[in-house]
Design a protein around this motif. Structure first.
Motif, PDB file in Angstrom:
ATOM      1  N   PHE A 100      -5.041  15.562  -3.862  1.00 35.00           N
ATOM      2  CA  PHE A 100      -5.195  14.625  -2.748  1.00 35.00           C
ATOM      3  C   PHE A 100      -5.260  15.367  -1.413  1.00 35.00           C
ATOM      4  N   GLU A 113      -6.153  11.158  10.082  1.00 33.10           N
ATOM      5  CA  GLU A 113      -7.395  11.936  10.096  1.00 33.10           C
ATOM      6  C   GLU A 113      -8.462  11.243  10.943  1.00 33.10           C
ATOM      7  N   ILE A 114      -8.542   9.915  10.807  1.00 32.42           N
ATOM      8  CA  ILE A 114      -9.557   9.190  11.570  1.00 32.42           C
ATOM      9  C   ILE A 114      -9.267   9.278  13.063  1.00 32.42           C
ATOM     10  N   TYR A 148      -4.125   5.693  -8.379  1.00 32.93           N
ATOM     11  CA  TYR A 148      -2.758   5.461  -7.912  1.00 32.93           C
ATOM     12  C   TYR A 148      -2.460   3.970  -7.825  1.00 32.93           C
ATOM     13  N   GLY A 190      -9.756  12.925  15.368  1.00 30.71           N
ATOM     14  CA  GLY A 190     -11.035  13.324  15.942  1.00 30.71           C
ATOM     15  C   GLY A 190     -11.289  12.659  17.280  1.00 30.71           C
ATOM     16  N   VAL A 192      -4.424  -5.792  -4.387  1.00 28.33           N
ATOM     17  CA  VAL A 192      -3.988  -4.590  -3.679  1.00 28.33           C
ATOM     18  C   VAL A 192      -4.947  -3.427  -3.962  1.00 28.33           C
ATOM     19  N   LEU A 226      -0.854  18.388   7.105  1.00 27.45           N
ATOM     20  CA  LEU A 226      -1.634  17.242   7.562  1.00 27.45           C
ATOM     21  C   LEU A 226      -0.918  16.527   8.700  1.00 27.45           C
ATOM     22  N   PHE A 255     -10.341  -0.022   1.878  1.00 27.55           N
ATOM     23  CA  PHE A 255      -9.862   0.677   3.072  1.00 27.55           C
ATOM     24  C   PHE A 255     -10.169   2.170   2.961  1.00 27.55           C
ATOM     25  N   MET A 292       0.446   2.110  -9.796  1.00 30.59           N
ATOM     26  CA  MET A 292       1.506   1.404  -9.097  1.00 30.59           C
ATOM     27  C   MET A 292       1.644  -0.007  -9.676  1.00 30.59           C
ATOM     28  N   LEU A 298       2.382   6.936   2.543  1.00 34.02           N
ATOM     29  CA  LEU A 298       1.958   8.271   2.987  1.00 34.02           C
ATOM     30  C   LEU A 298       0.445   8.435   2.919  1.00 34.02           C
ATOM     31  N   ILE A 299      -0.164   7.912   1.860  1.00 33.44           N
ATOM     32  CA  ILE A 299      -1.608   8.059   1.691  1.00 33.44           C
ATOM     33  C   ILE A 299      -2.346   7.377   2.839  1.00 33.44           C
ATOM     34  N   ILE A 300      -1.915   6.158   3.155  1.00 26.77           N
ATOM     35  CA  ILE A 300      -2.563   5.424   4.242  1.00 26.77           C
ATOM     36  C   ILE A 300      -2.364   6.145   5.573  1.00 26.77           C
ATOM     37  N   LEU A 337      -7.082  -1.558  -1.204  1.00 21.02           N
ATOM     38  CA  LEU A 337      -6.791  -0.134  -1.056  1.00 21.02           C
ATOM     39  C   LEU A 337      -8.065   0.689  -1.157  1.00 21.02           C
ATOM     40  N   ALA A 388     -14.956   7.532   7.757  1.00 23.41           N
ATOM     41  CA  ALA A 388     -14.787   7.473   9.211  1.00 23.41           C
ATOM     42  C   ALA A 388     -14.148   8.748   9.753  1.00 23.41           C
ATOM     43  N   ILE A 389     -13.623   9.594   8.853  1.00 21.93           N
ATOM     44  CA  ILE A 389     -13.038  10.857   9.325  1.00 21.93           C
ATOM     45  C   ILE A 389     -14.160  11.701   9.907  1.00 21.93           C
ATOM     46  N   PRO A 390     -13.990  12.190  11.138  1.00 23.20           N
ATOM     47  CA  PRO A 390     -15.058  12.981  11.751  1.00 23.20           C
ATOM     48  C   PRO A 390     -15.364  14.213  10.894  1.00 23.20           C
ATOM     49  N   PHE A 407       1.632   1.855  10.475  1.00 19.54           N
ATOM     50  CA  PHE A 407       2.017   1.243   9.208  1.00 19.54           C
ATOM     51  C   PHE A 407       3.520   1.171   9.047  1.00 19.54           C
ATOM     52  N   MET A 448       0.846  -1.205   0.000  1.00 22.84           N
ATOM     53  CA  MET A 448       0.000   0.000   0.000  1.00 22.84           C
ATOM     54  C   MET A 448       0.876   1.249   0.000  1.00 22.84           C
ATOM     55  N   PRO A 449       0.384   2.321  -0.585  1.00 25.44           N
ATOM     56  CA  PRO A 449       1.150   3.567  -0.548  1.00 25.44           C
ATOM     57  C   PRO A 449       1.202   4.146   0.864  1.00 25.44           C
ATOM     58  N   ILE A 451      -1.873   9.313   6.108  1.00 24.37           N
ATOM     59  CA  ILE A 451      -2.693  10.530   6.145  1.00 24.37           C
ATOM     60  C   ILE A 451      -4.130  10.188   6.521  1.00 24.37           C
ATOM     61  N   LEU A 452      -4.687   9.155   5.859  1.00 24.90           N
ATOM     62  CA  LEU A 452      -6.076   8.771   6.146  1.00 24.90           C
ATOM     63  C   LEU A 452      -6.222   8.316   7.592  1.00 24.90           C
ATOM     64  N   PHE A 453      -5.283   7.489   8.028  1.00 28.86           N
ATOM     65  CA  PHE A 453      -5.316   6.919   9.367  1.00 28.86           C
ATOM     66  C   PHE A 453      -5.263   8.036  10.410  1.00 28.86           C
ATOM     67  N   ILE A 506      -8.518  15.542   1.053  1.00 29.39           N
ATOM     68  CA  ILE A 506      -8.541  15.115   2.457  1.00 29.39           C
ATOM     69  C   ILE A 506      -9.079  16.242   3.328  1.00 29.39           C
TER      70      ILE A 506
END
Lengths: 329, 305
Positions: free
Chosen positions: B261, A159-160, B280, A163, B15, A270, B22, B284, A151-153, B19, B29-31, A199, A148-149, A155-157, B265
């Motif tokens: 991106f 953010e979750i 992406y 909060g 993958v 971020l 997820f 990849m 940085l992207i993961i 991806l 799930a981001i508030p 990660f 998995m990429p 960033i998402l993680f 976000i």
């Protein structure tokens, strides 16, 4: 009777002095001492840690404040300002800003590395020691996550998590009456640290697994097993101490990469959030004002790059010292 | 060969699926709410917006709908930039990122690979040490330090180049130079490692013993196998540099995919983030496939298996 025939065989004063064996660690330290770049890196690492975690709090006690604004004294040049490194765009003392920023950057990286080591040892150790189909399946999961990429993961993680951490921090402040400043300051680090470690431990898990797998095939582990030692004892007394080498090497090289991730995320907004600030955030602010005053950019950038250099040279040196076969020299 | 390609394709599909799954649940799930930030939206208006974009339905239904739309080639509408389709945004940003990524990768190869070869040939001599210190500098002096330095020291005084922006064709130079150093550094280290490995092999010693000149040993015998670690790295690096240049795009105001991106976000633009992540993942997979194929052509053992 025999003793009178052959006096040389008796272990008397005639025998040569016993050579004191040198352990793997003393050998490694000897090799490390000869590597000048690595020693320099190690010294710089220690100096930076002392500056950020001992000198900065002492300076804070003497009245220097990283957040005290003085709009009449903006962009003071080097040599002025309370700390002697000048002031930033809001008249804040640059020395204190850069040291407290360093605290955050280093704290995130070191905490995340500790989590990485813990997770990696537990997961990789189990996968390597159990082996077989379960161990392989455990490693397939790691491989999948590694694809998995990163940085992207992360960033998402982050953010979750952030909060929820905010809610938790507010709970501590409201219910237990903790001082809101220090709680919020610390709460700000947690999401980023967890996200990076969450990660970042995968490669560590892989390294530990291959070390554990090869160790558990070796004779001394087999001997321990045939003596009827418990799994726990074999793991903690025989396997774990023997894989400390690769773990230490990789952990030393993980710290600079985590410092870099933290800075990258904070740079694009971020990562660490105001009023906190880290090296990445300081560099980003400095870049905005570099035409007015270069020191605002230069000081955090130099310290940041120096830290990365130091950790990387130390890590490379440790690898050469602890694992001479792996280094291609 | 076919088996390697098929297994790579299979891996890519898995993958990408994981991806996207997820990311789908993660962004939701981001508030917060994608429409909460907008000015003066009453609860009714928000509900109407959510209904319009299908966000009022239960999550599993939304998830199935997303795949249904993807199978029709529809990435959905951007939630933050009203009236723009995610596919349009990507198709505008991708060529920019592709150009930037390809140029910096090329520059990185031109700098990094010779550096690594020189370091290996002069192993443990000053050429080796200086090459490796330069490579370490490329890793440690990162893009967000280099970028501002270049802006200040090259773009400002010369006034030939713009400090930032993406109007003139020369605007690609500074960002790609900034990006190439990191790539060059890793390539130099990998090439050096590969070269040292190969140079210690028996067949190189044989060639030396026969009296083959050094240059010919390198070009005929050593170069191809020595470059394999670097080629393996190029695939993922290519994909990472195209989408992962958030920093350089921010510094030089490049309208590429990284900016979308970050904006996606912060504004909780679910569809945009998902579309970019999906794109992406596919990219990849393609990049890894290309580096696999290159490796097959470089390594006769892989070719015949």
């Amino acid at each position: 009777m025999a003793s009178s025939v052959n006096p040389a065989s008796s272990p008397s004063s005639e025998s040569p002095p016993v050579e004191k064996g040198s352990s793997l660690w003393t050998d490694a330290f000897f090799r490390l001492k000869k590597n000048k770049l690595a020693m320099l890196g190690g010294i710089i690492v220690i100096l930076i840690l002392i500056l950020c975690f001992i000198v900065a709090p002492i300076l804070a006690l003497t009245g220097l404040n990283a957040n005290a604004q003085d709009l009449s004294n903006r962009f003071a040049p080097i040599g002025e300002g309370q700390g002697g490194l000048g002031t930033d765009q809001l008249g804040r003392d640059l020395l204190m800003r850069v040291l407290e920023g360093g605290q955050i950057s280093l704290l995130v990286a070191i905490l995340a590395t500790l989590m990485t080591v813990t997770l990696g040892i537990i997961y990789g150790g189990i996968a390597g020691y159990v082996g077989g189909r379960i161990g392989n399946a455990m490693m397939r999961i790691v491989d999948g996550l590694l694809a998995m990429p990163f940085l992207i993961i992360v960033i998402l993680f982050r953010e979750i998590i952030s909060g929820h951490v905010d809610e938790l921090a507010r709970f501590f402040i409201d219910v237990w009456g903790w001082s809101s400043d220090s709680v919020l300051r610390f709460a700000n680090l947690i999401p980023l640290t967890i996200a990076i470690a969450g990660f970042g431990w995968l490669s560590m898990g892989r390294i530990v697994r291959s070390a554990a797998a090869s160790l558990s095939q070796q004779e001394f582990v087999e001997a321990a097993r045939s003596l009827g030692l418990s799994h726990q004892r074999i793991l903690f007394r025989h396997i774990l101490p023997n894989m400390l080498g690769p773990v230490i090497i990789y952990a030393t090289l993980t710290i600079p990469s985590f410092i870099l991730y933290e800075a990258t995320l904070s740079f694009i907004g971020l990562g660490i959030e105001p009023p906190n600030s880290s090296w990445g955030k300081l560099i980003q602010e400095g870049a905005n004002f570099m035409e007015t005053n270069l020191t605002v950019l230069a000081i955090p950038a130099v310290l940041f790059s120096l830290t990365l250099f130091a950790f990387n040279f130390l890590g490379d040196g440790l690898r050469d010292a602890l694992d001479p076969r792996a280094s291609k020299d | 060969m076919l088996r390697i390609i098929l297994s790579r394709l299979f891996q890519t599909v898995i993958v990408v699926f994981l991806l996207v799954t997820f990311t789908f649940f993660a962004v939701r799930a981001i508030p917060g709410n994608p429409f909460a930030a907008e000015k003066a939206t009453s609860p009714e208006e928000q509900a109407a917006l959510e209904a319009y974009y299908g966000l009022d339905k239960p999550l599993p239904i939304q998830y199935l709908n997303y795949w249904k739309n993807i199978s029709k080639g529809d990435f959905g509408d951007s939630l933050a930039m009203k009236g723009r389709k995610v596919s349009t945004l990507i198709s505008e940003a991708f060529p920019v990122s592709l150009k930037l990524g390809l140029l910096s990768l090329l520059l990185g190869m031109i700098i990094g690979m010779p550096l690594g070869i020189i370091a290996a040939l002069f192993h443990n001599r000053w050429q080796d040490y200086s090459a490796m210190v330069i490579a370490m500098a490329g890793i440690c002096i990162v893009a967000f330090v280099l970028g501002p330095i270049f802006q200040l020291s090259i773009a400002k005084p010369l006034s030939l180049l713009n400090v930032a922006g993406w109007q003139r064709s020369s605007d690609i130079l500074l960002p790609s130079i900034t990006l190439c150093f990191g790539v060059a550094a890793y390539l130099a280290r990998l090439t050096r490692g590969g070269m040292l490995d190969v140079l210690s092999q028996d067949y190189i010693r044989t060639a030396r013993a026969k009296g083959v000149p050094t240059l010919q040993i390198i070009s005929r015998h050593a170069l191809r196998p020595a470059l394999m670690p670097a080629v393996t790295f190029l695939g993922p690096a290519f994909a990472a540099i195209i989408t992962g240049s958030f920093v350089v795009e921010t510094i030089f105001l490049v309208p590429g995919m990284g900016q979308h991106f970050v904006l996606g976000i912060t504004s909780k633009d679910y569809n945009l983030v998902l579309g970019l992540v999906l794109f992406y993942g596919i990219l990849m997979g393609i990049a890894n496939l290309l580096s696999d194929i290159a490796l097959i052509f470089m390594d006769p053992k892989l070719r015949n298996s």
